[in-house]
Design a protein around this motif. Sequence first.
Motif, mmCIF file in Angstrom:
data_model
loop_
_atom_site.group_PDB
_atom_site.id
_atom_site.type_symbol
_atom_site.label_atom_id
_atom_site.label_comp_id
_atom_site.label_asym_id
_atom_site.label_seq_id
_atom_site.Cartn_x
_atom_site.Cartn_y
_atom_site.Cartn_z
ATOM 1 N N GLU A 132 17.676 20.819 -8.352
ATOM 2 C CA GLU A 132 16.676 21.215 -7.864
ATOM 3 C C GLU A 132 15.065 21.876 -8.880
ATOM 4 O O GLU A 132 16.104 21.748 -10.485
ATOM 5 C CB GLU A 132 16.539 22.409 -7.463
ATOM 6 N N GLY A 133 14.043 21.452 -9.079
ATOM 7 C CA GLY A 133 12.789 21.695 -9.921
ATOM 8 C C GLY A 133 11.350 21.253 -9.961
ATOM 9 O O GLY A 133 11.264 21.150 -8.787
ATOM 10 N N ASP A 134 10.837 21.855 -10.686
ATOM 11 C CA ASP A 134 9.580 20.984 -10.983
ATOM 12 C C ASP A 134 9.361 19.671 -10.810
ATOM 13 O O ASP A 134 7.985 19.648 -9.716
ATOM 14 C CB ASP A 134 8.781 22.106 -11.731
ATOM 15 N N THR A 135 10.277 19.068 -10.918
ATOM 16 C CA THR A 135 9.535 17.771 -11.139
ATOM 17 C C THR A 135 10.823 16.996 -10.508
ATOM 18 O O THR A 135 10.940 15.678 -10.670
ATOM 19 C CB THR A 135 9.947 16.965 -12.401
ATOM 20 N N ILE A 136 11.380 17.738 -9.666
ATOM 21 C CA ILE A 136 12.481 16.946 -8.321
ATOM 22 C C ILE A 136 11.742 17.474 -6.847
ATOM 23 O O ILE A 136 11.229 18.381 -6.469
ATOM 24 C CB ILE A 136 13.482 17.356 -8.177
ATOM 25 N N CYS B 283 0.772 -1.035 -0.102
ATOM 26 C CA CYS B 283 -0.056 0.741 0.096
ATOM 27 C C CYS B 283 0.632 1.250 0.304
ATOM 28 O O CYS B 283 0.596 2.118 -0.603
ATOM 29 C CB CYS B 283 -1.133 -0.507 0.686
ATOM 30 N N ALA B 284 2.040 0.959 0.971
ATOM 31 C CA ALA B 284 2.677 1.936 1.078
ATOM 32 C C ALA B 284 3.480 2.451 -0.843
ATOM 33 O O ALA B 284 3.573 3.635 -1.339
ATOM 34 C CB ALA B 284 3.940 2.824 2.261
ATOM 35 N N ASP B 285 3.964 1.371 -1.104
ATOM 36 C CA ASP B 285 4.543 1.530 -2.529
ATOM 37 C C ASP B 285 3.087 1.886 -3.859
ATOM 38 O O ASP B 285 3.800 3.431 -3.814
ATOM 39 C CB ASP B 285 4.815 0.026 -2.924
ATOM 40 N N ASP B 286 2.202 2.314 -3.490
ATOM 41 C CA ASP B 286 1.256 2.047 -4.641
ATOM 42 C C ASP B 286 1.758 3.694 -3.948
ATOM 43 O O ASP B 286 1.060 4.629 -4.911
ATOM 44 C CB ASP B 286 -0.436 2.199 -4.028
ATOM 45 N N ASN B 287 1.328 4.099 -2.839
ATOM 46 C CA ASN B 287 1.142 6.181 -2.328
ATOM 47 C C ASN B 287 2.133 6.832 -2.574
ATOM 48 O O ASN B 287 1.996 7.500 -3.538
ATOM 49 C CB ASN B 287 0.891 5.499 -0.548
ATOM 50 N N ILE B 288 3.144 5.836 -2.272
ATOM 51 C CA ILE B 288 4.705 7.088 -3.052
ATOM 52 C C ILE B 288 4.684 6.567 -4.331
ATOM 53 O O ILE B 288 5.808 7.475 -5.433
ATOM 54 C CB ILE B 288 5.856 6.182 -2.108
ATOM 55 N N PHE B 289 4.604 5.652 -5.381
ATOM 56 C CA PHE B 289 4.650 5.431 -6.692
ATOM 57 C C PHE B 289 3.931 6.467 -6.934
ATOM 58 O O PHE B 289 4.287 7.361 -7.882
ATOM 59 C CB PHE B 289 4.448 3.905 -7.074
ATOM 60 N N GLY B 290 3.300 6.454 -7.194
ATOM 61 C CA GLY B 290 1.699 7.062 -7.391
ATOM 62 C C GLY B 290 2.218 9.209 -7.897
ATOM 63 O O GLY B 290 2.082 9.142 -8.435
ATOM 64 N N ALA B 291 2.123 8.914 -6.051
ATOM 65 C CA ALA B 291 3.221 10.923 -6.079
ATOM 66 C C ALA B 291 3.861 11.059 -6.858
ATOM 67 O O ALA B 291 4.072 12.166 -7.832
ATOM 68 C CB ALA B 291 3.616 10.750 -4.952
ATOM 69 N N VAL B 292 4.568 9.700 -7.289
ATOM 70 C CA VAL B 292 6.338 10.085 -7.556
ATOM 71 C C VAL B 292 6.397 10.266 -9.252
ATOM 72 O O VAL B 292 6.417 10.812 -9.771
ATOM 73 C CB VAL B 292 7.240 9.085 -7.701
ATOM 74 N N VAL B 293 4.720 9.338 -9.865
ATOM 75 C CA VAL B 293 4.349 9.681 -11.075
ATOM 76 C C VAL B 293 3.672 10.597 -11.510
ATOM 77 O O VAL B 293 4.196 11.317 -13.070
ATOM 78 C CB VAL B 293 3.689 7.840 -11.543
ATOM 79 N N LYS B 294 3.101 11.346 -10.400
ATOM 80 C CA LYS B 294 1.937 12.171 -11.064
ATOM 81 C C LYS B 294 3.364 13.691 -10.979
ATOM 82 O O LYS B 294 3.136 14.364 -11.690
ATOM 83 C CB LYS B 294 1.683 12.416 -9.614
ATOM 84 N N LYS B 295 4.335 13.672 -10.797
ATOM 85 C CA LYS B 295 5.174 14.757 -10.156
ATOM 86 C C LYS B 295 6.707 14.821 -11.332
ATOM 87 O O LYS B 295 6.352 16.027 -11.917
ATOM 88 C CB LYS B 295 6.059 14.565 -8.638
ATOM 89 N N ASN B 296 6.748 13.517 -12.210
ATOM 90 C CA ASN B 296 6.966 13.883 -13.107
ATOM 91 C C ASN B 296 6.833 13.354 -14.234
ATOM 92 O O ASN B 296 7.311 11.873 -14.947
ATOM 93 C CB ASN B 296 8.404 13.620 -12.844
#
Length: 304
Positions: free
Chosen positions: A280-284, A224-237
């Motif tokens: 640094e940047g908007d996708t990091i 579940c934590a994987d899904d939450n973290i990977f989901g946020a990372v994919v959305k970011k970039n």
Amino acid sequence: RFTCASTIPQSEVVFVRRAKMRGCCLTLVVGALWCGGVTNAALSLSKSSTLYTLYHINPKNYSSQGIAEMDTGNALGDLFFFGRSVCAPIECADSPHSHDCYNPEVASTTLTITKVVADLGNQSSWSQYAKCNIGPPYAPPGVYKCVCGNKSHHSHGPMKPCTGAVGTEDVAQHFGTESAKSNWMYWKRNLAVKTGGTWYSTPAVGEGKFWSVKQTIKQINKTCADDNIFGAVVKKNSECFNACAQPSNRTSTCFIGCFYNTTIGPGSDTIPFETNTLPEGDTIFTTTELAALYDSSFDVCPPV
């Protein structure tokens, strides 16, 4: 509650309980109590008031053991442990004998993450960080054991029993200075520089004297934590991930590269970053954002 000022870093301390002392105003600092101008590092655990929020990834069947004979981390320290295993498919194809390739805390299919609040006593009593792992080689198969005596996490040289004292490891200092010659080595090194954080070891013999668990906040499935973290990372970039032939394949080199481009920064697979050279940047993600993201899983995931 105390009426005198506190200098406890809010990022580490969850709350302060009443100390059983009279006749002086107490200012609580990380690792010691100050009373009337005298620091007494020898105060017992029962009079310590420094509490830490700790996290631990391990197979579900060890949950009843608490954190005895285990290593834990603060949010950033445990995020490093989580994040460095993302490149395991590449690492294990290149170096199948690497510890993370057979470490049950990485390779188990029943992993959970537990969040606790613990009293770690006074910093003056802290000692060498212990290697606390599931045996073998230093314990029977399936048994957690802390061993001390060798500072290298990669060595199986002579070890000795630990004292009961809490051990600490500065993640950036230990892992952020390692040499690298392949992409997965650079990712692990640079992630340590990015997250920093601290690991803690808590030998069972010291429970109640040097450390104690005050509250188990929640235990969640790592999936579940994987899904939450990977989901946020994919959305970011999303642009990076969408360019992959298999955008949702978490074991592909492209997905793994995008993960680290977003959590560390572009070039993290070939360039040895230092704290002052991190991209640094908007996708990091910033370090603060990463810590919040890791902890957010305990808000969105149900308890085990």
